[in-house]
Design a protein around this motif. Structure first.
Motif, PDB file in Angstrom:
ATOM      1  N   TYR A 117      -0.130  10.427  -1.113  1.00  0.00           N
ATOM      2  CA  TYR A 117       1.181  11.224  -0.497  1.00  0.00           C
ATOM      3  C   TYR A 117       0.431  12.048   0.817  1.00  0.00           C
ATOM      4  O   TYR A 117       0.210  12.374   0.685  1.00  0.00           O
ATOM      5  CB  TYR A 117       1.345  11.710  -2.115  1.00  0.00           C
ATOM      6  N   TYR A 118       1.780  12.994   0.539  1.00  0.00           N
ATOM      7  CA  TYR A 118       2.353  13.612   1.780  1.00  0.00           C
ATOM      8  C   TYR A 118       1.033  15.462   1.407  1.00  0.00           C
ATOM      9  O   TYR A 118       2.019  14.725  -0.028  1.00  0.00           O
ATOM     10  CB  TYR A 118       3.852  14.006   2.601  1.00  0.00           C
ATOM     11  N   PRO A 119       0.768  15.458   2.222  1.00  0.00           N
ATOM     12  CA  PRO A 119       0.349  15.825   3.378  1.00  0.00           C
ATOM     13  C   PRO A 119      -0.681  14.657   3.766  1.00  0.00           C
ATOM     14  O   PRO A 119      -1.184  15.173   4.432  1.00  0.00           O
ATOM     15  CB  PRO A 119       0.324  17.069   4.300  1.00  0.00           C
ATOM     16  N   ASP A 120      -1.390  14.038   2.906  1.00  0.00           N
ATOM     17  CA  ASP A 120      -2.773  13.685   2.801  1.00  0.00           C
ATOM     18  C   ASP A 120      -2.313  12.471   3.997  1.00  0.00           C
ATOM     19  O   ASP A 120      -3.949  12.205   4.177  1.00  0.00           O
ATOM     20  CB  ASP A 120      -3.275  12.320   1.679  1.00  0.00           C
ATOM     21  N   ASN A 121      -2.269  12.228   4.910  1.00  0.00           N
ATOM     22  CA  ASN A 121      -2.040  11.261   6.003  1.00  0.00           C
ATOM     23  C   ASN A 121      -2.344  11.875   7.150  1.00  0.00           C
ATOM     24  O   ASN A 121      -3.301  11.381   7.701  1.00  0.00           O
ATOM     25  CB  ASN A 121      -0.692  10.569   5.984  1.00  0.00           C
ATOM     26  N   LEU A 122      -2.678  13.510   6.515  1.00  0.00           N
ATOM     27  CA  LEU A 122      -2.757  14.179   7.459  1.00  0.00           C
ATOM     28  C   LEU A 122      -4.452  14.364   7.567  1.00  0.00           C
ATOM     29  O   LEU A 122      -4.955  14.935   8.216  1.00  0.00           O
ATOM     30  CB  LEU A 122      -2.489  14.966   8.111  1.00  0.00           C
ATOM     31  N   SER A 123      -5.120  13.900   7.088  1.00  0.00           N
ATOM     32  CA  SER A 123      -6.935  14.465   6.855  1.00  0.00           C
ATOM     33  C   SER A 123      -7.340  13.744   6.924  1.00  0.00           C
ATOM     34  O   SER A 123      -6.644  12.702   8.095  1.00  0.00           O
ATOM     35  CB  SER A 123      -6.901  13.720   5.121  1.00  0.00           C
ATOM     36  N   LEU A 124      -9.100  13.827   7.169  1.00  0.00           N
ATOM     37  CA  LEU A 124      -9.441  13.325   7.679  1.00  0.00           C
ATOM     38  C   LEU A 124      -9.667  11.472   7.587  1.00  0.00           C
ATOM     39  O   LEU A 124     -10.579  11.275   8.040  1.00  0.00           O
ATOM     40  CB  LEU A 124     -10.533  13.401   8.443  1.00  0.00           C
ATOM     41  N   LEU A 125      -9.645  11.646   6.598  1.00  0.00           N
ATOM     42  CA  LEU A 125      -9.411  10.416   5.373  1.00  0.00           C
ATOM     43  C   LEU A 125      -8.153   9.227   5.724  1.00  0.00           C
ATOM     44  O   LEU A 125      -8.669   7.885   6.542  1.00  0.00           O
ATOM     45  CB  LEU A 125      -9.332  10.447   4.027  1.00  0.00           C
ATOM     46  N   ASN A 126      -6.928   9.356   6.537  1.00  0.00           N
ATOM     47  CA  ASN A 126      -6.320   8.691   6.842  1.00  0.00           C
ATOM     48  C   ASN A 126      -6.233   9.215   8.135  1.00  0.00           C
ATOM     49  O   ASN A 126      -4.608   8.486   8.543  1.00  0.00           O
ATOM     50  CB  ASN A 126      -5.240   9.504   6.320  1.00  0.00           C
ATOM     51  N   THR A 127      -6.400   9.955   9.080  1.00  0.00           N
ATOM     52  CA  THR A 127      -6.329   9.813  10.820  1.00  0.00           C
ATOM     53  C   THR A 127      -7.071   9.126  11.582  1.00  0.00           C
ATOM     54  O   THR A 127      -8.299   9.082  11.370  1.00  0.00           O
ATOM     55  CB  THR A 127      -6.007  11.560  11.416  1.00  0.00           C
TER      56      THR A 127
END
Length: 516
Positions: A117-127
């Protein structure tokens, strides 16, 4: 039967031809997919179409399946998760090549919680790629820049509260009790207070949002959760399966609001106080002051900081993705102390030798507790919170004669190495001296990777180690940890999503001073 034959004869020939062609193409695709390992001479269990090798995990603990496969197929083998080819590595040298030397071809880390869920797409796990590199530089710098002396002071304060809670629990149930809930709540309280000066207070309030969110995140990505399991294997089903992720979604929204508020309050405080004391800057403050280079539309390079949404994402990834591992590691160590009383006494003696009568250990004193380092390492060998490391191959390549293809998952199964007698002699025995300097020099440096390795290794492992050691010092100074009637040894474990105690950790605590 005649009716069916009549329908077949009257069927539109063009449509019929398209159906036959589609069937032939589908057969060809699936046949090529599920024979890829055979063609490349990579051994492994025979897959079934559509499901791959998922059926072999039914009613079995996943790590035991990988151990059985390694005995049967060797250090490198392939299997299928549904339609996805995965190659499993139990070789330290190939692990080094994948994680470090050829990192550019394995820089993507597969998402273990498919419900993002936003903004988790910006974390190191997901980029990944340039975005990941820029963000990682700020996060890694923040961890390195944190004053560990100040961090340990914060950890000591919360650990004192944990000890009080343990004292209450010991008095209430003198025959022993499960300490996992207290450790879980302490862990979130200590990290939040030390990292971003946030008073979660879940030790007093089990309904604290951050604590509830951490539990929901772990359940959402647990191996016990069939919705998450299906979404990991069949990614196209994720939007539909996300409907069943209600509690995680709800608590994520509440949690993000609290973190945003915390960041905004910190910015206001810095403006009113005209800056911060650099010696006491916490992780959040370093994130807020960090920056990286980015090229503008005019071709020139500029420095820019993280947005508040970037910061929220990074804190979320640590709370959701990192604290579960930290909780489990502390719980595992406490269990091993309860069933190894002579080694527990040895750790206590070194605490007295190094820390003396000081109530609060310093960061340097924690560093000097070498026997505790060895005990923690041996615990994480037998009970590895992170039993493996996963990467996605982004480019065809060959390593040590093994072909890797773009799109394959690569699973470095550390737990199979940790129980290998050729790597750790008499591997079933708990022996912290395996991690003496002399013994470590005998092994390949990539034979033991409790925090991963390479550019994507856990950036906060050093702080996690401080928290573990500070907690143990406080507990051991106050209590003797003993097994009790409900203690299970060997300790049953589960994947939720990290390896953790399946049924809790039951121990008995005796007041050390009264005992003496």
């Amino acid at each position: 039967m005649a009716g069916l034959f009549h329908i077949f004869l009257t069927f539109d020939p063009v449509l019929l031809a398209l159906i036959v062609l589609a069937a032939v193409l589908l057969y060809s695709y699936l046949n090529n997919l599920y024979t890829v390992f055979n063609k490349l001479n990579i051994p492994g269990p025979k897959p079934k179409w559509i499901f791959g090798n998922l059926g072999e995990f039914r009613d079995k603990f996943p790590l035991e399946v990988f151990k059985e496969w390694r005995l049967k197929y060797g250090d490198v083998f392939g299997f299928f998760e549904g339609f996805r080819p995965s190659i499993v590595i139990s070789d330290p040298e190939i692990a080094k090549q994948v994680l470090v030397k050829h990192f550019d071809k394995f820089h993507v880390r597969p998402i273990y919680n498919p419900f993002v869920y936003y903004p988790d797409n910006l974390s190191l796990l997901n980029t990944y790629g340039d975005t990941w590199r820029r963000q990682r530089s700020v996060v890694a710098s923040a961890f390195k820049s944190v004053n560990t002396a100040h961090v340990v002071k914060c950890l000591n304060r919360v650990a004192d509260k944990l000890v009080s809670k343990l004292e209450e629990s010991a008095a209430h149930c003198q025959t022993g009790s499960d300490i996992t809930s207290l450790i879980d709540r302490f862990s979130i309280d200590a990290f939040a207070y030390a990292a971003f000066n946030y008073n979660v207070n879940s030790l007093d309030d089990e309904n604290a949002t951050l604590y509830r969110y951490m539990k929901a995140f772990n359940h959402s990505s647990s191996a016990d959760n069939p919705a998450a399991g299906l979404a990991r294997v069949y990614e196209s089903l994720t939007p539909f399966l996300k409907i069943f992720d209600k509690e995680h979604a709800m608590l994520h929204e509440l949690h993000v609001k609290e973190i945003r508020k915390c960041i905004q309050e910190e910015r206001i405080r810095q403006l009113s106080e005209q800056g911060v004391n650099k010696a006491e800057m916490n992780f959040l403050q370093h994130l807020m002051h960090g920056s990286f280079q980015v090229q503008g539309a005019d071709g020139k390079w500029y420095r820019r900081g993280l947005t508040d949404e970037d910061i929220v994402a990074h804190l979320n990834s640590l709370i959701g993705g990192g604290l579960g591992t930290l909780n489990a590691s502390i719980e595992f160590v406490i269990h091993m102390l309860s069933v190894n009383p002579s080694l527990q006494q040895r750790l206590y003696d070194q605490i007295i030798e190094v820390c003396g009568n000081e109530e609060n250990p310093t960061d340097q004193q924690l560093k000097d507790l070498e026997d505790m380092d060895k005990f923690i390492s041996e615990t994480l060998r037998l009970l590895p919170c992170a039993p493996g490391v996963a990467r996605l191959c982004t480019e065809d390549c060959e390593i040590n004669g093994i072909p890797f293809k773009k799109g394959w998952f690569v699973r470095i199964m550390l737990c199979t190495l940790y129980t290998d007698d050729s790597v750790f002699p008499k591997a079933e025995i708990f022996d912290p001296e395996r991690f003496s300097t002399t013994e470590k020099e005998k092994r390949h440096p990539y034979a033991f990777l409790p925090y991963g390795q390479g550019p994507r290794m856990c950036p906060g492992y050093n702080i996690a180690l401080y928290q573990t050691k500070a907690t143990l010092v406080k507990i051991l100074r106050k209590f003797i940890i003993e097994s009790c009637p409900n203690t299970e040894d060997p300790l049953p474990t589960a994947l939720r999503p990290m390896l953790c105690p399946k049924n809790g950790v039951f121990i008995k605590l005796r007041d050390r001073i009264q005992t003496q």
